[in-house]
Design a protein around this motif. Structure first.
Motif, PDB file in Angstrom:
ATOM      1  N   TRP A  50       0.832  -1.210   0.000  1.00 45.81           N
ATOM      2  CA  TRP A  50       0.000   0.000   0.000  1.00 45.81           C
ATOM      3  C   TRP A  50       0.864   1.256   0.000  1.00 45.81           C
ATOM      4  CZ3 TRP A  50      -0.771   4.232   3.140  1.00 45.81           C
ATOM      5  CH2 TRP A  50      -1.893   5.019   2.835  1.00 45.81           C
ATOM      6  N   ARG A  51       1.875   1.283   0.873  1.00 41.36           N
ATOM      7  CA  ARG A  51       2.752   2.463   0.931  1.00 41.36           C
ATOM      8  C   ARG A  51       3.533   2.637  -0.367  1.00 41.36           C
ATOM      9  NH1 ARG A  51       5.371   2.914   7.039  1.00 41.36           N
ATOM     10  NH2 ARG A  51       3.372   3.142   8.142  1.00 41.36           N
ATOM     11  N   ALA A  54       1.023   3.845  -3.005  1.00 43.90           N
ATOM     12  CA  ALA A  54       0.636   5.236  -2.760  1.00 43.90           C
ATOM     13  C   ALA A  54       1.770   6.183  -3.126  1.00 43.90           C
ATOM     14  CB  ALA A  54       0.234   5.413  -1.300  1.00 43.90           C
ATOM     15  N   LYS A  58       1.629   9.066  -6.131  1.00 42.39           N
ATOM     16  CA  LYS A  58       1.848  10.496  -5.908  1.00 42.39           C
ATOM     17  C   LYS A  58       2.872  11.078  -6.883  1.00 42.39           C
ATOM     18  CE  LYS A  58       0.667  10.586  -0.988  1.00 42.39           C
ATOM     19  NZ  LYS A  58       1.183  10.801   0.392  1.00 42.39           N
ATOM     20  N   ASP A  66      -3.770   5.420  -9.340  1.00 41.35           N
ATOM     21  CA  ASP A  66      -4.740   5.737  -8.283  1.00 41.35           C
ATOM     22  C   ASP A  66      -5.977   4.854  -8.404  1.00 41.35           C
ATOM     23  OD1 ASP A  66      -3.547   8.330  -7.041  1.00 41.35           O
ATOM     24  OD2 ASP A  66      -3.477   8.683  -9.196  1.00 41.35           O
ATOM     25  N   ILE A  69      -5.314   1.394  -7.066  1.00 44.44           N
ATOM     26  CA  ILE A  69      -5.395   1.349  -5.606  1.00 44.44           C
ATOM     27  C   ILE A  69      -6.853   1.345  -5.152  1.00 44.44           C
ATOM     28  CG2 ILE A  69      -4.875   2.618  -3.487  1.00 44.44           C
ATOM     29  CD1 ILE A  69      -2.336   3.653  -4.888  1.00 44.44           C
TER      30      ILE A  69
END
Length: 412
Positions: A50-51, A54, A58, A66, A69
């Motif tokens: 997830w990190r 993400a 970004k 995006d 996710i």
């Protein structure tokens, strides 16, 4: 775990427990330990993925990551590692329980197939959502293609699950299933018809999302909001939703208003019925009186002069009004409406524009206005029609004409 799989068993034997009880407690202990390890690894893997996802999202300009996710693709992928660990070590946990080991291994393989299908679904849903935000594909039936692919994926998944559960090889299972193809075709008839219809609708550009369609058979009159494999959803103007089978778009007749919206005008086709008994020839006094109506002043002057010239040259006896050439109040009214429409600011002058006399009826003679409004919005379109026919209805009496009204004893 390979070196300690019997550690608890040996310890329990030393404590004086029977071999049977020690085996069960050893199995339960190892299973709990394995589940805890798998849960922890699953938690850690999800956090890491997830990190990472993400962070990548970004730094990139595209929205696709995006969407990946939001459709939980990283989370579904994270479950792969714990599942592999479970499949790898379950034989060690159930080494003394072969029957249970076989059942659990099959169960884990089935879960693996389902997880694979969820990953595939997340990925293709992400592609679908991404394409829908692109102007080029916004009005295309992307849902249909994704659903078709997922149907095939789920069929393969279900066949694989049956093959695992029954112990039959996948190839042999598929061959056996081929013999039942007629039954399968019957079961998936609507899906197959929908698939074929979706392709034809897309290739022939028959319907797009956002099109205004009218489908009287299904009571649909509104905007297409969704096109998928089985159905087309139409939001009617009263905000209700009508669901139409996709294959009905190629098997039945419906009206798509896209051409009208793209043309720059919306058709006005409405008439008033004039009482036949009020239609007559005009006298010179009538013509002089009508010349005060500005829109037809020049027309009456030139037209009446032409008629007088013709009648004089041909020595027409005008003591009887029907002789020779004449003007009628009906014809002059038609000319007035034509001029009025020609000068109306809301009418598209680049499209068909005419005022015409229709075939006589038992009630009278219809006078029809056929034109196109510049504004296609429904509320403005209705206002334009209302404005035009308010004027028409109020103007009829100035030409000594009457509009037919059904009433008791009315003879037209």
């Amino acid at each position: 775990m390979l070196n300690i799989k019997h550690y608890l068993y040996d310890f329990l034997i030393e404590q004086g427990l029977s071999e049977n009880v020690a085996k069960y407690l050893n199995m339960i202990g190892l299973l709990l330990a394995l589940l805890i390890v798998a849960f922890v690894i699953d938690f850690i893997t999800k956090r890491i993925l997830w990190r990472f996802s993400a962070g990548v999202a970004k730094r990139t300009k595209t929205n696709f990551d995006d969407i990946l996710i939001s459709n939980k693709l990283p989370r579904n992928i994270a479950h792969i590692i714990p599942l592999i660990i479970l499949i790898e070590f379950i034989p060690q946990v159930f080494s003394d329980f072969e029957y249970a080991e076989n059942i659990i291994e099959k169960t884990l393989k089935v879960i693996g197939i389902i997880l694979t299908l969820r990953i595939i679904r997340s990925f293709f849903n992400s592609i679908k959502d991404y394409l829908k935000i692109l102007p080029r594909y916004k009005d295309k039936p992307i849902d249909s293609y994704v659903q078709v692919f997922m149907i095939f994926a789920w069929l393969l998944g279900v066949f694989s699950i049956f093959a695992i559960v029954t112990g039959i090889s996948f190839l042999k299972f598929a061959t056996t299933l081929g013999a039942a193809s007629a039954i399968i075709l019957l079961i998936f008839k609507d899906t197959i018809l929908g698939f074929v219809a979706s392709i034809q609708v897309s290739i022939n550009d028959m319907v797009r999302i956002g099109d205004w369609i009218t489908f009287e058979k299904y009571g649909a009159d509104g905007e297409v909001v969704e096109i998928n494999l089985a159905t087309v959803k139409v939001q009617n103007w009263d905000k209700t939703i009508t669901t139409i089978p996709t294959y009905a778009l190629i098997s039945d007749s419906f009206k798509n208003w896209r051409g009208m919206l793209a043309s720059g005008g919306r058709r006005i086709k409405r008439s008033v019925i004039i009482k036949t008994s009020t239609i007559r020839f005009l006298t010179d006094e009538d013509i002089n009186r009508f010349q005060k109506i500005e829109l037809i002043t020049d027309y009456l002057k030139s037209r009446s002069q032409d008629i007088k010239t013709y009648n004089t040259e041909h020595n027409v006896d005008k003591s009887v009004l029907i002789n020779g050439r004449n003007l009628t109040n009906f014809g002059v009214f038609r000319k007035y409406l034509q001029t009025y429409i020609d000068n109306h600011s809301a009418i598209n002058k680049n499209m068909t524009l005419m005022v015409r006399q229709l075939e006589p009826t038992a009630q009278g003679i219809p006078m029809e206005i056929y034109a196109f409004s510049k504004d296609q919005r429904w509320e403005n379109y209705e206002y334009i029609i209302g404005d035009i026919f308010d004027h028409v209805l109020a103007g009829v009496s100035y030409f000594d004409l009457e509009i037919y009204e059904l009433s008791l004893g009315n003879k037209g």
